[in-house]
Design an enzyme around this catalytic site. Structure first.
Site, PDB file in Angstrom:
ATOM      1  N   TYR A   1      26.734  98.089 -35.553  1.00 25.39           N
ATOM      2  CA  TYR A   1      25.997  96.812 -35.523  1.00 25.39           C
ATOM      3  C   TYR A   1      24.687  96.983 -34.757  1.00 25.39           C
ATOM      4  CZ  TYR A   1      24.610  92.231 -33.835  1.00 25.39           C
ATOM      5  OH  TYR A   1      23.876  91.126 -33.498  1.00 25.39           O
TER       6      TYR A   1
ATOM      7  N   THR B   1      19.272  92.036 -31.062  1.00 22.64           N
ATOM      8  CA  THR B   1      20.425  91.865 -30.185  1.00 22.64           C
ATOM      9  C   THR B   1      20.354  92.767 -28.962  1.00 22.64           C
ATOM     10  OG1 THR B   1      22.814  92.293 -30.053  1.00 22.64           O
ATOM     11  CG2 THR B   1      21.622  93.563 -31.650  1.00 22.64           C
TER      12      THR B   1
END
Ligand code: UDP
Length: 368
Positions: free
Chosen positions: A175, A151
């Site tokens: 995350y 990501t």
């Protein structure tokens, strides 16, 4: 294949056997355009199901392994689906031993920034520990090729945009940190074993299948475009704009929105690149330019023709002001180029999907 089919039916884990007739044709033309067996974790989810569609259309043999915590059986258009968790290493090893894939694509992960700040241990357990389980099983079964879902959150607040893969990795939430950890594990593993990977760093994935067969279907929508469209549908009273005092031209955050089918193409090309014998790598997946929250809201109103209510509110925790991708590496090394670099097209496909989704969601709830 007889062996694997027996194993799965005995374990009563197969949710579906949709081995559709395939043509063996692929629009991807690399030397490894030959058909492969691919094991896909999280293939019933939003991005995973679009990659399954693209690989299935190209004729590859697919097995999706998904715990269906956020994914859906109906989203798996090709291949077989085993309902399983990466924490269940016995099932994982049994399935890998029976299916004997040439490569793995690993989507299964927890992906909400805000939730990761509230529940960091869940994120490290699901995203890091479960990935280690998968890697151990891959090594045990001699599977050498992995495409990994990373990501743009690995960059945190980048010094310059578009951000390139060589920029420092400074995640600002658990995350992003969990994805940085896994990228490090992959790097170490590739040095220690015959093992190759491409980590694809996704920017803001949006849109849906242009034929409206699949799309985003989370129990709770958090992404901007989806929330805007659900507001247009009347599912929410108003859309909040989280922060208008960022150091951007109109004060709202800028993101690089990429159509999910363009991202799916990137996976297939990265897989071919890897199976052609190229080295492990990390590659950004985005168009290289962005839109502010206000611009996205205006586009959503334009596409839907609905002037839905909007409220300007405080910043959301964990947001970076502006993030766009330098995707030169992906383009040059794999030959990727986008087909849907058009915000209105992205929103239109998502809108068509949203209009179709409500009856599906109602059916799902009835089944529970
Ligand atoms: N955003 C917003 N309202 C919403 C959802 C998102 O203003 O209801 C903003 C969010 O603060 C961020 C941008 O839209 O600046 C993109 O957020 P999203 O959750 O879609 O993706 P992220 O960039 O966090 O992965």
């Amino acid at each position: 294949m007889q062996r694997s089919l027996r194993l799965f039916s005995k374990a009563e884990r197969i949710m579906d056997l949709k081995s559709k007739k395939v043509t063996g044709k692929t629009k991807f033309s690399g030397s490894s355009a030959k058909l492969s067996r691919i094991f896909i974790t999280g293939g019933a989810g939003y991005i995973g199901s679009h990659v399954v569609k693209t690989l299935g259309e190209a004729g590859h043999e697919l097995l999706v392994y998904d715990n269906l915590s956020t994914g859906h059986e109906w989203a798996v258009l090709y291949g077989r689906l085993v309902k399983g968790d990466l924490a269940d290493t016995t099932l994982l090893n049994n399935v890998l031993s029976a299916f004997r894939p040439d490569a793995v694509i690993h989507f299964a992960a927890s992906i909400q920034v805000e939730e990761s700040i509230r529940e960091p241990l869940n994120y490290y357990a699901n995203n890091v520990v479960n990935t280690v389980n998968l890697l151990e099983a891959m090594i045990r079964h001699g599977i050498r090729n992995l495409i990994y879902s990373s990501t743009a959150a690995v960059y945190g607040i980048p010094g310059t945009i578009p951000v390139s893969e060589t920029a420092p990795l400074c995640p600002i939430n658990p995350y992003g940190a969990s994805k940085v950890m896994v990228e490090g594990i992959l790097r170490d593993l590739a040095k220690a074993r015959p093992f190759n990977y491409i980590a694809l760093r996704y920017f803001n994935v949006a849109g849906a299948d242009p034929k409206s067969r699949i799309g985003q279907a989370y129990a709770e929508a958090t992404h901007l475009i989806t929330r805007a469209l659900k507001t247009a549908r009347g599912e929410y009273e108003k859309l909040s704009i989280y922060g208008t005092d960022y150091s951007t031209p109109d004060g709202t955050c800028i993101r690089d929105y990429i159509h999910v089918d363009d991202l799916a193409d990137a996976h297939v090309l990265a897989l071919e690149y890897l199976m052609d014998g190229n080295d492990s790598d990390v590659m950004n997946c985005g168009y290289g330019h962005g839109f502010s929250v206000r611009e996205v809201v205006a586009a959503a109103k334009r596409v839907t023709g609905i002037n839905f209510p909007v409220l300007e509110t405080d910043r959301r925790a964990g947001d970076t002001p502006a993030l766009t991708a330098d995707s030169a590496r992906l383009r040059q090394k794999t030959g990727w180029s986008p087909h849907h670099d058009d915000l209105d097209f992205i929103i239109r496909t998502a809108w068509e999907w949203e209009k179709k989704l409500s009856p599906i969601a109602i059916n799902i709830n009835k089944e529970r």
